[in-house]
Write an enzyme that holds these catalytic residues in place. Structure first.
Site, PDB file in Angstrom:
ATOM      1  N   LYS A  87       0.853  -1.198   0.000  1.00  9.17           N
ATOM      2  CA  LYS A  87       0.000   0.000   0.000  1.00  9.17           C
ATOM      3  C   LYS A  87       0.887   1.247   0.000  1.00  9.17           C
ATOM      4  O   LYS A  87       2.102   1.145   0.206  1.00  9.17           O
ATOM      5  CB  LYS A  87      -0.903  -0.029   1.231  1.00  9.17           C
ATOM      6  CG  LYS A  87      -0.141   0.103   2.545  1.00  9.17           C
ATOM      7  CD  LYS A  87      -1.015  -0.210   3.738  1.00  9.17           C
ATOM      8  CE  LYS A  87      -0.232   0.024   5.030  1.00  9.17           C
ATOM      9  NZ  LYS A  87      -0.880  -0.603   6.185  1.00  9.17           N
ATOM     10  N   TYR A  89      13.939  31.762   1.931  1.00 11.93           N
ATOM     11  CA  TYR A  89      12.782  32.544   2.386  1.00 11.93           C
ATOM     12  C   TYR A  89      12.860  32.871   3.877  1.00 11.93           C
ATOM     13  O   TYR A  89      13.242  32.015   4.689  1.00 11.93           O
ATOM     14  CB  TYR A  89      11.500  31.748   2.169  1.00 11.93           C
ATOM     15  CG  TYR A  89      11.121  31.548   0.721  1.00 11.93           C
ATOM     16  CD1 TYR A  89      11.031  32.608  -0.172  1.00 11.93           C
ATOM     17  CD2 TYR A  89      10.832  30.273   0.257  1.00 11.93           C
ATOM     18  CE1 TYR A  89      10.665  32.403  -1.489  1.00 11.93           C
ATOM     19  CE2 TYR A  89      10.455  30.053  -1.059  1.00 11.93           C
ATOM     20  CZ  TYR A  89      10.377  31.133  -1.931  1.00 11.93           C
ATOM     21  OH  TYR A  89      10.011  30.930  -3.232  1.00 11.93           O
TER      22      TYR A  89
HETATM   23  C1  LIG Z   1      -0.003  -1.470   6.916  1.00 11.10           C
HETATM   24  C2  LIG Z   1      -0.510  -2.719   7.475  1.00 11.10           C
HETATM   25  C3  LIG Z   1       0.363  -3.793   7.730  1.00 11.10           C
HETATM   26  C4  LIG Z   1       1.865  -3.698   7.602  1.00 11.10           C
HETATM   27  O1  LIG Z   1       2.432  -3.135   8.766  1.00 11.10           O
HETATM   28  P1  LIG Z   1       4.010  -2.990   8.908  1.00 11.10           P
HETATM   29  O2  LIG Z   1       4.204  -2.456  10.279  1.00 11.10           O
HETATM   30  O3  LIG Z   1       4.433  -2.014   7.862  1.00 11.10           O
HETATM   31  O4  LIG Z   1       4.596  -4.328   8.678  1.00 11.10           O
HETATM   32  C5  LIG Z   1      -0.211  -4.987   8.129  1.00 11.10           C
HETATM   33  N1  LIG Z   1      -1.554  -5.100   8.305  1.00 11.10           N
HETATM   34  C6  LIG Z   1      -2.401  -4.083   8.088  1.00 11.10           C
HETATM   35  C7  LIG Z   1      -3.848  -4.287   8.311  1.00 11.10           C
HETATM   36  C8  LIG Z   1      -1.920  -2.860   7.691  1.00 11.10           C
HETATM   37  O5  LIG Z   1      -2.765  -1.839   7.510  1.00 11.10           O
END
Ligand SMILES: *Cc1c(COP(=O)(O)O)cnc(C)c1O
Length: 388
Positions: free
Chosen positions: A43, A281
Site C-alpha cells: 500500500k 525565504y
Molecule cells: C499497513 C498494514 C500492515 C503492515 O504493517 P508494517 O508495520 O508495515 O509491517 C499490516 N496489516 C495491516 C492491516 C496494515 O494496515
C-alpha cells in the site's frame, strides 16, 4: 565518473536495492517457515518505494500474496500479474465492487451493507468472491466487534457465492512499546472471534494477525499468513522493536534487515556567498563567515519536509552538509564550505549511504517529529524509481 544512462537527465531519483529486498524476504521466510504465507504489503505506493517496481521484484521472488489499500492499487498489481493474490485492506466503495470482483481480488469485510452489495454483484455477474473478515480486537479502526460477528456469519451463510477465505486482525500497540500486554489482550480477543467463526461452521483457511513487528517478536502471531510492510523494505518498525528483537534473539552482531531505498539528487548550483548573507525565504539563516552554498533541486513538494529547514543534513562527497535556511517547494540549500570542490552536477544523498556516512529515514523522522513510515510514504510518486 560515468553516470549510468538511466540517471542522466534526472535531477532527483530514488534507487531501489533489489538485492537488499531479496535478502529481507529471505530473512522473513527463514523466520516464518515454509507453511506460513508471506503477504507483501505494498500500500501507499509500496511505502513510497514505488509499487510497480517493488511488486515486480516481489513477483520475481515468489511472494505468496500482496496487500494493498485501494482498488486502484489492486488494479495496478493486476496489470503486472494476471494471477497474483491481491488482498484489498481498505474500503471498496459499493460502486467499485464490480471491478474488485472482476479483478478476482480478495476483499476485506467489516461493513454489512458492503457485504450485501458484494453478494448482489456476485449473483449478477455469476461469479464467486473471496472475503476476509476483519475482527475488532482493540485497535478500533475498521473491524467487526465480537458482539456483531454472529450477524455477519449468518449473512455469510445466506451468500453461497462468497467464500470466507480469511479472518484477521491488526495490532494497535506492538511497535511503539516494549510492553506487549496489549498485543496479548488482542490475541486473546482474536482467539474468541476465531472460536465464534468455527462455532458457526466456518473454517477459513487463512488466519492472519502479524505485521512486521509481530512477526519479528511473536512467533505465536504468525498463524497462516503474515502481512509484512515496513521491514520488507529493510526498516525496523521502531527502535523498541529492534531492541526487543536483539534482546530476545541474542543476536547482537547482525541487523539482518537492509534498507532498500536511497534518495539522491544532483547539485544544481554551487556558489560562494559573503559573511552575513541570508539563505532562502524568511532570512532564517545568515552566514557567519564567507560560505559555499549548494542548491538542491528538491523541496517539500518532493517529500523533503519543510521541518528540515535549518535542521536536516545531506551527504556530498561522503561528508555531511547541513541544510541552511528554509526548505522551499522545489529547492533547498546546504552549506558545503567545509567540503572542497563541490560543483553543480555533483551527486547528493538525501537518504542512504555515501562513503562512510549514512542518513536513514529514521534520522529524518526523528528530526521532524514523526516516524520513518511517514518519511518514506510521502516521497512524491513523480520521483523516478530505479531498481539497481
Ligand atoms: C499497513 C498494514 C500492515 C503492515 O504493517 P508494517 O508495520 O508495515 O509491517 C499490516 N496489516 C495491516 C492491516 C496494515 O494496515
Amino acid at each position: 565518473m560515468q553516470e549510468p544512462a538511466d540517471r542522466q537527465g534526472l535531477t532527483s531519483w530514488i534507487e531501489l536495492d533489489g538485492q537488499a529486498f531479496f535478502n529481507n524476504l529471505k530473512f522473513f521466510r527463514q523466520r516464518i517457515g515454509e507453511k506460513t504465507r508471506l503477504c507483501a504489503v505494498v500500500k501507499a505506493n509500496a511505502y513510497g518505494h514505488g509499487i510497480a517496481q517493488m511488486a515486480g521484484l516481489a513477483l520475481d521472488s515468489g511472494v505468496d500474496c500482496f496487500a494493498v489499500h485501494s482498488v486502484d492499487e489492486a488494479l495496478l498489481l493486476r496489470s503486472l500479474s494476471p494471477t497474483a493474490d491481491v488482498l484489498i485492506l481498505g474500503p471498496v466503495p459499493i460502486p467499485r465492487l464490480e471491478e474488485a470482483v472482476k479483478g478476482k481480488f480478495k476483499i476485506c469485510m467489516y461493513d454489512k451493507p458492503v457485504l450485501k452489495a458484494l453478494s448482489d454483484v456476485c449473483r449478477r455477474l455469476g461469479v464467486p468472491a473471496a472475503v476476509h473478515l476483519k475482527m475488532e480486537t482493540g485497535t478500533n479502526r475498521q473491524g467487526i466487534p465480537l458482539a456483531e460477528l454472529p450477524q455477519f456469519l449468518e449473512l455469510l451463510h445466506r451468500c453461497p457465492e462468497l467464500s470466507l477465505e480469511g479472518i484477521y486482525t491488526h495490532f494497535a500497540n506492538i511497535e511503539d512499546t516494549t510492553d506487549h500486554d496489549y498485543a496479548r489482550f488482542q490475541m486473546e480477543n482474536f482467539r474468541k472471534c476465531a472460536e465464534a467463526v468455527e462455532g458457526a461452521g466456518f473454517s477459513p483457511p487463512i488466519r492472519h494477525t502479524a505485521c512486521s513487528a509481530a512477526s519479528l517478536l511473536f512467533p505465536e502471531t504468525l498463524a497462516d499468513m503474515v502481512r509484512i510492510g515496513i521491514s520488507l523494505y529493510g526498516l525496523w518498525p521502531s527502535r523498541e522493536t529492534y531492541i526487543c528483537y536483539v534482546l530476545r534473539s541474542g543476536n547482537f552482531k547482525e541487523e539482518r534487515l537492509e534498507p532498500v531505498l536511497s534518495w539522491k539528487a544532483r547539485v544544481c548550483q554551487a556558489k560562494d556567498v559573503p559573511e552575513g548573507a541570508c539563505i532562502s525565504y524568511g532570512c532564517t539563516y545568515k552566514t557567519t563567515h564567507p560560505s559555499r552554498i549548494a542548491v538542491m533541486p528538491v523541496g517539500y513538494f518532493d517529500g523533503y519536509d519543510r521541518h528540515l529547514s535549518n535542521n536536516g543534513h545531506v551527504l556530498i562527497h561522503g561528508k555531511r552538509a547541513p541544510v541552511r535556511g528554509r526548505v522551499c517547494m522545489n529547492f533547498f540549500m546546504a552549506d558545503v564550505t567545509h567540503i572542497s570542490g563541490v560543483h553543480s552536477g555533483d551527486e547528493v544523498v538525501l537518504i542512504g549511504r555515501q562513503g562512510e556516512e549514512q542518513i536513514t529515514a529514521g534520522d529524518i523522522a526523528e528530526r521532524i517529529g514523526t516516524i520513518h513510515y511517514e518519511v518514506v510514504t510521502r516521497l512524491h510518486p513523480s520521483i523516478p524509481r530505479l531498481v539497481v
